[in-house]
Design a protein around this motif. Sequence first.
Motif, PDB file in Angstrom:
ATOM      1  N   THR A   1       0.845  -1.195   0.000  1.00  0.00           N
ATOM      2  CA  THR A   1       0.000   0.000   0.000  1.00  0.00           C
ATOM      3  C   THR A   1       0.880   1.244   0.000  1.00  0.00           C
ATOM      4  OG1 THR A   1      -1.791  -1.092   1.207  1.00  0.00           O
ATOM      5  CG2 THR A   1      -1.754   1.302   1.252  1.00  0.00           C
ATOM      6  N   LEU A   2       0.546   2.171  -0.883  1.00  0.00           N
ATOM      7  CA  LEU A   2       1.120   3.515  -0.837  1.00  0.00           C
ATOM      8  C   LEU A   2       0.077   4.431  -0.219  1.00  0.00           C
ATOM      9  CD1 LEU A   2       3.006   5.867  -1.501  1.00  0.00           C
ATOM     10  CD2 LEU A   2       2.125   5.817  -3.842  1.00  0.00           C
ATOM     11  N   ARG A   3       0.432   5.083   0.879  1.00  0.00           N
ATOM     12  CA  ARG A   3      -0.501   5.921   1.630  1.00  0.00           C
ATOM     13  C   ARG A   3      -0.020   7.373   1.611  1.00  0.00           C
ATOM     14  NH1 ARG A   3      -0.132   3.346   6.014  1.00  0.00           N
ATOM     15  NH2 ARG A   3      -1.887   1.943   5.635  1.00  0.00           N
TER      16      ARG A   3
ATOM     17  N   GLU B   1       4.176   6.948   1.976  1.00  0.00           N
ATOM     18  CA  GLU B   1       4.437   5.868   2.931  1.00  0.00           C
ATOM     19  C   GLU B   1       4.071   4.534   2.285  1.00  0.00           C
ATOM     20  OE1 GLU B   1       3.549   6.262   7.368  1.00  0.00           O
ATOM     21  OE2 GLU B   1       1.935   4.951   6.640  1.00  0.00           O
ATOM     22  N   PHE B   2       5.046   3.636   2.217  1.00  0.00           N
ATOM     23  CA  PHE B   2       4.845   2.311   1.639  1.00  0.00           C
ATOM     24  C   PHE B   2       4.760   1.301   2.775  1.00  0.00           C
ATOM     25  CE2 PHE B   2       7.055   4.877  -1.462  1.00  0.00           C
ATOM     26  CZ  PHE B   2       6.386   4.606  -2.647  1.00  0.00           C
ATOM     27  N   ALA B   3       3.658   0.561   2.810  1.00  0.00           N
ATOM     28  CA  ALA B   3       3.418  -0.354   3.928  1.00  0.00           C
ATOM     29  C   ALA B   3       2.948  -1.705   3.415  1.00  0.00           C
ATOM     30  CB  ALA B   3       2.389   0.229   4.887  1.00  0.00           C
ATOM     31  N   ALA B   4       3.183  -2.742   4.201  1.00  0.00           N
ATOM     32  CA  ALA B   4       2.704  -4.096   3.905  1.00  0.00           C
ATOM     33  C   ALA B   4       2.748  -4.894   5.190  1.00  0.00           C
ATOM     34  CB  ALA B   4       3.558  -4.760   2.830  1.00  0.00           C
ATOM     35  N   GLY B   5       1.823  -5.824   5.310  1.00  0.00           N
ATOM     36  CA  GLY B   5       1.826  -6.693   6.478  1.00  0.00           C
ATOM     37  C   GLY B   5       1.661  -5.955   7.786  1.00  0.00           C
TER      38      GLY B   5
ATOM     39  N   THR C   1       8.998   1.566   4.051  1.00  0.00           N
ATOM     40  CA  THR C   1       9.862   2.719   3.825  1.00  0.00           C
ATOM     41  C   THR C   1       8.979   3.907   3.495  1.00  0.00           C
ATOM     42  OG1 THR C   1      11.816   3.528   2.627  1.00  0.00           O
ATOM     43  CG2 THR C   1      10.183   2.304   1.339  1.00  0.00           C
ATOM     44  N   SER C   2       9.565   5.087   3.413  1.00  0.00           N
ATOM     45  CA  SER C   2       8.792   6.279   3.096  1.00  0.00           C
ATOM     46  C   SER C   2       9.689   7.330   2.449  1.00  0.00           C
ATOM     47  CB  SER C   2       8.143   6.851   4.359  1.00  0.00           C
ATOM     48  OG  SER C   2       9.143   7.224   5.295  1.00  0.00           O
TER      49      SER C   2
ATOM     50  N   MET D   1      16.890  15.191 -10.814  1.00  0.00           N
ATOM     51  CA  MET D   1      15.753  14.706 -10.039  1.00  0.00           C
ATOM     52  C   MET D   1      16.277  13.728  -8.990  1.00  0.00           C
ATOM     53  SD  MET D   1      13.167  16.253 -11.389  1.00  0.00           S
ATOM     54  CE  MET D   1      11.851  15.393 -10.512  1.00  0.00           C
ATOM     55  N   LEU D   2      15.676  13.762  -7.807  1.00  0.00           N
ATOM     56  CA  LEU D   2      16.151  12.851  -6.765  1.00  0.00           C
ATOM     57  C   LEU D   2      14.977  12.242  -6.008  1.00  0.00           C
ATOM     58  CD1 LEU D   2      15.942  14.087  -3.611  1.00  0.00           C
ATOM     59  CD2 LEU D   2      17.728  15.580  -4.458  1.00  0.00           C
ATOM     60  N   GLY D   3      15.251  11.083  -5.457  1.00  0.00           N
ATOM     61  CA  GLY D   3      14.347  10.423  -4.536  1.00  0.00           C
ATOM     62  C   GLY D   3      15.119   9.963  -3.327  1.00  0.00           C
ATOM     63  N   GLN D   4      14.473   9.971  -2.178  1.00  0.00           N
ATOM     64  CA  GLN D   4      15.061   9.435  -0.951  1.00  0.00           C
ATOM     65  C   GLN D   4      14.042   8.536  -0.292  1.00  0.00           C
ATOM     66  OE1 GLN D   4      16.443  12.247   1.934  1.00  0.00           O
ATOM     67  NE2 GLN D   4      18.317  12.764   0.817  1.00  0.00           N
ATOM     68  N   LEU D   5      14.476   7.333   0.057  1.00  0.00           N
ATOM     69  CA  LEU D   5      13.620   6.395   0.782  1.00  0.00           C
ATOM     70  C   LEU D   5      14.290   6.046   2.100  1.00  0.00           C
ATOM     71  CD1 LEU D   5      12.414   4.088  -2.119  1.00  0.00           C
ATOM     72  CD2 LEU D   5      11.093   5.849  -0.925  1.00  0.00           C
ATOM     73  N   ALA D   6      13.513   6.080   3.157  1.00  0.00           N
ATOM     74  CA  ALA D   6      14.055   5.923   4.502  1.00  0.00           C
ATOM     75  C   ALA D   6      14.542   4.499   4.753  1.00  0.00           C
ATOM     76  CB  ALA D   6      12.998   6.304   5.533  1.00  0.00           C
ATOM     77  N   LEU D   7      15.621   4.402   5.505  1.00  0.00           N
ATOM     78  CA  LEU D   7      16.137   3.135   6.026  1.00  0.00           C
ATOM     79  C   LEU D   7      15.782   3.025   7.501  1.00  0.00           C
ATOM     80  CD1 LEU D   7      19.739   3.112   4.494  1.00  0.00           C
ATOM     81  CD2 LEU D   7      17.827   1.661   3.801  1.00  0.00           C
ATOM     82  N   GLY D   8      15.307   1.856   7.895  1.00  0.00           N
ATOM     83  CA  GLY D   8      15.031   1.629   9.301  1.00  0.00           C
ATOM     84  C   GLY D   8      16.286   1.240  10.054  1.00  0.00           C
ATOM     85  N   VAL D   9      16.179   1.195  11.352  1.00  0.00           N
ATOM     86  CA  VAL D   9      17.302   0.769  12.196  1.00  0.00           C
ATOM     87  C   VAL D   9      17.648  -0.682  11.859  1.00  0.00           C
ATOM     88  CG1 VAL D   9      18.072   0.349  14.557  1.00  0.00           C
ATOM     89  CG2 VAL D   9      16.670   2.363  14.038  1.00  0.00           C
TER      90      VAL D   9
END
Length: 760
Positions: free
Chosen positions: A109-111, A121-125, A130-131, A149-157
């Motif tokens: 899901t993209l929210r 915000e990209f979510a599943a389960g 990531t976002s 053009m740039l994109g940044q997607l978050a990394l979790g701990v």
Amino acid sequence: MKFTDGHWQMRPGRTAHYATQVADIREDGRRMTLYAPVRRIAGRGDTLNGPLLTVECWSPAEGVIGVRTTHHAGSVRRGPDFALPGAGEGSGTVRRDGTVVELRSGELTLRVDTAAPWQLEFAAGGRVLTSAGARGTGFVTDADDRHHMLGQLALGVGELVYGLGERFTPFVKNGQSVDIWQADGGTSSEQAYKNVPFHLTNRGYGVFVNHPGQVSYEVGSESVGQVQFSVEDQSLEYFVIHGPTPKRILERYTALTGRPALPPAWALGLWLTTSFTTDYDEATVGRFVSGMAERGIPLSVFHFDCFWMREYQWSDFTWDPRTFPDPEGMLARLRQQGLRICVWINPYIAQKSALFEEGMREGHLVRRADGSVWQWDLWQPGMALVDFTSPAARDWYTGKLRTLLHQGVDCFKTDFGERIPTDVVWHDGSDPERMHNYYTHLYNQAVFELLREERGEGEALLFARSATAGGQQYPVHWGGDCESHFNAMAESLRGGLSLGLSGFGFWSHDIGGFEGTPTPAVFKRWVQFGLLSSHSRLHGSKSYRVPWDYGEEAVAVTREFTLLKHRLAPYLQRAAQQAHTTGVPVMRAMVLEFPDDPAAAALDRQYLLGEDLLVAPVFTDDGTVEYYVPAGTWTNFLTGDQVTGPRWVRERHGFHTLPLLARPDSVVPLAADDQHPVSAWADGIELRVHAFADAAERTLVVPSPDGPGQSARFHVRRQGGRLHIGTDSPHPWRLRLRGPDGPVLSHPAGTREAVVPYPG
């Protein structure tokens, strides 16, 4: 590319513009388009004199969501573009709940909250994967009017990043700056022959940046909690691909960009080459071939490297008459000995080649803006480049190769394809910057499709050095020019595992190393590693790689592991079929098979060959090797020794063994014939059963060289102290329950069921 100076400031001359909010949204039930200003809008006056980003969101396939961000939509798109055979329309659904809009595709899901600050915000389960937050969507300009053009997607701990092609830098890409830009840099630098703008992480998703030109990555190396990717363009498109497992991510990614073709089974055997700058003629070739036979080392493919053609004339596709006066007769004589033939080619035409004048006259060579043929003196004097964007040039080039196929050649080593100029004009008007990486795709595609046309489906095979996204469709690829020492052996493996996590199912390397001459110890250890790879080739630069040049023990090791690979052929062919149908590689990084085991996350000196055999090559002179054993009881396939994990193991091995461990509850098929890679595998097949737990069961498919319709199936189940085996095979088969030297239970043809004691 780094744009910032620390967290707070931009680098001199650079100005950043980031999406700040959703000003408007359009939906059609399947797609949504967001309009994002780059500054907060408090009133009507704020809508003037500022950029508005267009962010399109859709799903080309289940579990995949695409995002395309555009600044100025009126820029000219000259191509090329990656072909996406698995992309379609209508896989997603859009729904709104108040200010929240969601695009769903499968479990992904993209929210977007249209009333909140900008965030995709990209979510599943039930969790966020990531976002793209405050700096996640935008563009940067510099003092030279370049537009990125740039994109940044978050990394979790604890999130780790893998892939981006065949990279020889550290296996886990966190902390690295990576440029997706084809280069001929060997295996000991940050440059790569196979650049793929796709990465996956250990948090259940992957990301493919759909741009064939230069893509610059900062993997936690500019903003340490983000993966940033940027392109010099007016738009940026990427796909978030849900797993949740790494295997499922690769399945979906290769479904989108193309699955590997299935190589012919004969290619599983041992390949031997003339080496590069060595002196050779037909007598040399004959001596090598007979020398292998005399020493009991079966050979499957013989490869002629560059100097089968005359010096200064690469490529003219004409055998050097001084050393090969009767090429058709020579090839026929080699084929009578059961060998397949490979010859080296590249896409360059030297000025002294007779093809240069012909190609220039007919317009088949890449030109500069003034109409002159692009040339330089690196590699070949006056070298020009075939323009594969021209259908006529493609037919002209492959027509020369067709002649070689009719002479008796079976396949081609498609070398080079990386040093592609950007100051040229292409026949179809392609953007030179985008064509730099993409050229190799057209080159390998042209040769592969010729082979498929001439030899038939399932017989086409390359030995290719360069590739980009989608290139996995044209196997096999090898690791390029490495040195001849243990460090180079380890960096080659690291690159191969990285490539496998980038969608490539098959990979090889130069056994013994390319540059320099290996010591006998390096040669023998590399032989073990090479013959436990998907494809196996002995090759060097200035020195031969015939085993007897490295001592009698090297001959014995080469013989033993070649015979072992032949016996493993049905197992390897099954793994090849899995790569062909799912995109999961034959040589699998440990994180691919054990994603839930934290100890497997960074392992790059061992791998799974297929799904059931763990290989830990030895990289030391004294035979010491350290490797990790996952949970369960594993059995050394060569010695029968067992080790129970999870644990680290430190061992010392002679040159006839290495850690080759069979997975718990596995059944590994061995062909009866150890002299050939292709045989009637199911006839007299031996099934080795390893550490079967009570109630464990496995279904094993033994493939047939004649096609999937001729496969045999075995079902093995343990119940208490007995094993129950059922099969549809009409052939005789054998069962081995304890290690390589354990007792063998033979079953005659027609035995469809058996129950045998299994004390465990």
